[in-house]
Design a protein around this motif. Sequence first.
Motif, PDB file in Angstrom:
ATOM      1  N   LEU A 224       0.905  -1.199  -0.202  1.00 46.79           N
ATOM      2  CA  LEU A 224       0.214  -0.013  -0.323  1.00 46.79           C
ATOM      3  C   LEU A 224       1.108   1.273   0.159  1.00 46.79           C
ATOM      4  O   LEU A 224       0.369   2.138  -0.150  1.00 46.79           O
ATOM      5  N   GLY A 225       1.385   1.192   0.830  1.00 48.03           N
ATOM      6  CA  GLY A 225       2.497   2.444   0.697  1.00 48.03           C
ATOM      7  C   GLY A 225       3.546   2.641  -0.454  1.00 48.03           C
ATOM      8  O   GLY A 225       3.689   3.579  -0.518  1.00 48.03           O
ATOM      9  N   GLY A 226       4.169   1.490  -0.896  1.00 49.15           N
ATOM     10  CA  GLY A 226       4.591   1.898  -2.227  1.00 49.15           C
ATOM     11  C   GLY A 226       3.564   2.561  -2.929  1.00 49.15           C
ATOM     12  O   GLY A 226       4.147   3.004  -3.966  1.00 49.15           O
ATOM     13  N   ILE A 227       2.781   1.418  -3.362  1.00 52.83           N
ATOM     14  CA  ILE A 227       1.687   2.180  -4.426  1.00 52.83           C
ATOM     15  C   ILE A 227       1.488   3.682  -4.236  1.00 52.83           C
ATOM     16  O   ILE A 227       2.027   4.363  -5.536  1.00 52.83           O
TER      17      ILE A 227
ATOM     18  N   VAL B  92       9.981   5.228 -15.267  1.00 56.42           N
ATOM     19  CA  VAL B  92      10.853   5.023 -14.203  1.00 56.42           C
ATOM     20  C   VAL B  92       9.440   4.977 -12.947  1.00 56.42           C
ATOM     21  O   VAL B  92       8.932   3.579 -12.378  1.00 56.42           O
ATOM     22  N   ALA B  93       8.531   5.166 -13.198  1.00 57.73           N
ATOM     23  CA  ALA B  93       7.218   5.144 -12.574  1.00 57.73           C
ATOM     24  C   ALA B  93       6.288   3.679 -13.332  1.00 57.73           C
ATOM     25  O   ALA B  93       6.103   3.338 -11.743  1.00 57.73           O
ATOM     26  N   GLY B  94       6.419   3.304 -14.164  1.00 58.65           N
ATOM     27  CA  GLY B  94       5.839   2.416 -15.012  1.00 58.65           C
ATOM     28  C   GLY B  94       6.120   1.006 -14.664  1.00 58.65           C
ATOM     29  O   GLY B  94       5.341   0.269 -14.247  1.00 58.65           O
ATOM     30  N   LEU B  95       8.046   1.088 -14.204  1.00 58.60           N
ATOM     31  CA  LEU B  95       8.134   0.076 -14.119  1.00 58.60           C
ATOM     32  C   LEU B  95       7.809  -0.721 -12.349  1.00 58.60           C
ATOM     33  O   LEU B  95       7.974  -1.653 -12.219  1.00 58.60           O
ATOM     34  N   MET B  96       7.658   0.282 -11.689  1.00 58.17           N
ATOM     35  CA  MET B  96       7.981   0.612 -10.119  1.00 58.17           C
ATOM     36  C   MET B  96       6.133  -0.043  -9.631  1.00 58.17           C
ATOM     37  O   MET B  96       6.015  -0.517  -9.253  1.00 58.17           O
ATOM     38  N   PHE B  97       5.718   0.277 -10.420  1.00 58.16           N
ATOM     39  CA  PHE B  97       4.313  -0.045 -10.490  1.00 58.16           C
ATOM     40  C   PHE B  97       4.091  -1.408 -10.900  1.00 58.16           C
ATOM     41  O   PHE B  97       3.410  -2.427 -10.576  1.00 58.16           O
ATOM     42  N   PHE B  98       4.727  -1.801 -12.177  1.00 55.20           N
ATOM     43  CA  PHE B  98       5.036  -3.457 -12.576  1.00 55.20           C
ATOM     44  C   PHE B  98       5.336  -3.779 -11.751  1.00 55.20           C
ATOM     45  O   PHE B  98       4.874  -5.272 -11.225  1.00 55.20           O
ATOM     46  N   LEU B  99       6.920  -3.525 -10.848  1.00 56.24           N
ATOM     47  CA  LEU B  99       8.021  -4.763 -10.119  1.00 56.24           C
ATOM     48  C   LEU B  99       6.599  -5.283  -8.591  1.00 56.24           C
ATOM     49  O   LEU B  99       6.533  -6.299  -8.182  1.00 56.24           O
ATOM     50  N   ILE B 100       6.133  -3.870  -8.366  1.00 58.90           N
ATOM     51  CA  ILE B 100       5.023  -4.112  -7.126  1.00 58.90           C
ATOM     52  C   ILE B 100       4.205  -5.006  -7.930  1.00 58.90           C
ATOM     53  O   ILE B 100       4.082  -6.077  -6.515  1.00 58.90           O
ATOM     54  N   GLY B 101       3.464  -4.965  -8.568  1.00 56.44           N
ATOM     55  CA  GLY B 101       2.729  -5.824  -8.899  1.00 56.44           C
ATOM     56  C   GLY B 101       3.496  -7.045  -9.301  1.00 56.44           C
ATOM     57  O   GLY B 101       2.117  -8.410  -8.907  1.00 56.44           O
ATOM     58  N   MET B 102       4.482  -7.817  -9.516  1.00 58.49           N
ATOM     59  CA  MET B 102       4.881  -8.837  -9.764  1.00 58.49           C
ATOM     60  C   MET B 102       5.069  -9.382  -8.044  1.00 58.49           C
ATOM     61  O   MET B 102       4.952 -10.235  -7.969  1.00 58.49           O
TER      62      MET B 102
ATOM     63  N   THR C 162      -1.544  -3.468 -11.799  1.00 64.35           N
ATOM     64  CA  THR C 162      -0.973  -2.195 -10.901  1.00 64.35           C
ATOM     65  C   THR C 162      -0.508  -1.541 -11.350  1.00 64.35           C
ATOM     66  O   THR C 162      -0.828   0.197 -11.324  1.00 64.35           O
ATOM     67  N   LEU C 163      -0.318  -1.743 -12.767  1.00 62.07           N
ATOM     68  CA  LEU C 163       0.291  -0.927 -13.837  1.00 62.07           C
ATOM     69  C   LEU C 163      -0.974   0.369 -14.616  1.00 62.07           C
ATOM     70  O   LEU C 163      -0.661   1.802 -14.466  1.00 62.07           O
ATOM     71  N   LEU C 164      -1.828  -0.186 -14.803  1.00 63.48           N
ATOM     72  CA  LEU C 164      -2.852   0.360 -15.505  1.00 63.48           C
ATOM     73  C   LEU C 164      -3.798   1.124 -13.613  1.00 63.48           C
ATOM     74  O   LEU C 164      -3.644   2.032 -14.322  1.00 63.48           O
ATOM     75  N   ILE C 165      -3.132   0.920 -12.733  1.00 57.22           N
ATOM     76  CA  ILE C 165      -4.223   1.607 -11.698  1.00 57.22           C
ATOM     77  C   ILE C 165      -3.296   3.408 -11.894  1.00 57.22           C
ATOM     78  O   ILE C 165      -3.704   4.382 -11.325  1.00 57.22           O
ATOM     79  N   GLY C 166      -1.803   2.513 -11.791  1.00 60.24           N
ATOM     80  CA  GLY C 166      -1.558   4.114 -11.880  1.00 60.24           C
ATOM     81  C   GLY C 166      -1.070   4.714 -12.705  1.00 60.24           C
ATOM     82  O   GLY C 166      -1.108   5.791 -12.304  1.00 60.24           O
ATOM     83  N   GLY C 167      -0.768   4.131 -13.188  1.00 59.94           N
ATOM     84  CA  GLY C 167      -0.998   4.635 -15.539  1.00 59.94           C
ATOM     85  C   GLY C 167      -2.513   6.099 -15.067  1.00 59.94           C
ATOM     86  O   GLY C 167      -2.371   7.100 -15.678  1.00 59.94           O
TER      87      GLY C 167
END
Length: 252
Positions: free
Chosen positions: A36-39, A199-209, A226-231
Amino acid sequence: MNDRRRDALEQEHRPEMIERRLRAPSRHRHLPDAILGGIDGCVTTFAVVTGAFGAGFSSTVALVLGVANLLADGFSMAISNYEAVHAQREHVDGVRRAEHHHIDVVPEGEREEIRQIFQRKGFAGETLERVVETICSNRETWVETMVSEEHGLQTVGLSPMRSAWATFLAFMVVGAMPLVPYAMPWLDPTRQFLTSLAVAGLMFFLIGMGKSLVYHQPLLTSGLRTLLIGGAAAGLAFFTGYLAQAMFGVGP
């Protein structure tokens, strides 16, 4: 299932391994706080970056706003999580006190609650009565069973401070990533934004993974979700900044 996986499962389910696993605290107890904190950290700071870019602000302004927002929101979120977990722990303690009182005043009624709880789980007859007798012979076991089974409350792992730190650290570390390109003055503003976007897209994707590996969800699906939510959050911030600049002249 191949032989190697079967052997690993059999090894994990040996009596001594089961005992060790049940005694040990959960390794993933504070993972939801960190996720939750990371996202939220990444969404928050990148939303500031995209909003500033959409409004036409300079890279310096975007960096200052991003850092200020990162610190303030990270602290606020950690305190909020601390208070939430602390309130939950106080609620559990209150329920425990109430159950102790009920056992003192109406022990047969509380015993009947235990009986019906385990009857609904499929126990019956003499086996059911042995279960009831075993649980009710130990007051603490009796109370903890009522707290978890009747009230559906988590009785272990409620640490407000650890939850707050997990949230804060994940928020700060992940949330700082989209700001790194804005600390690179040799990049022009457009490249800074595009690098921050990547970078943000990578972070979202890595958190989801990472979430999928722990909770056994489909790896790619969880990462993309997670990437779509952040995007979506970043896109909303960009268009808000763009509209503010277009409609009200907000900008440099």
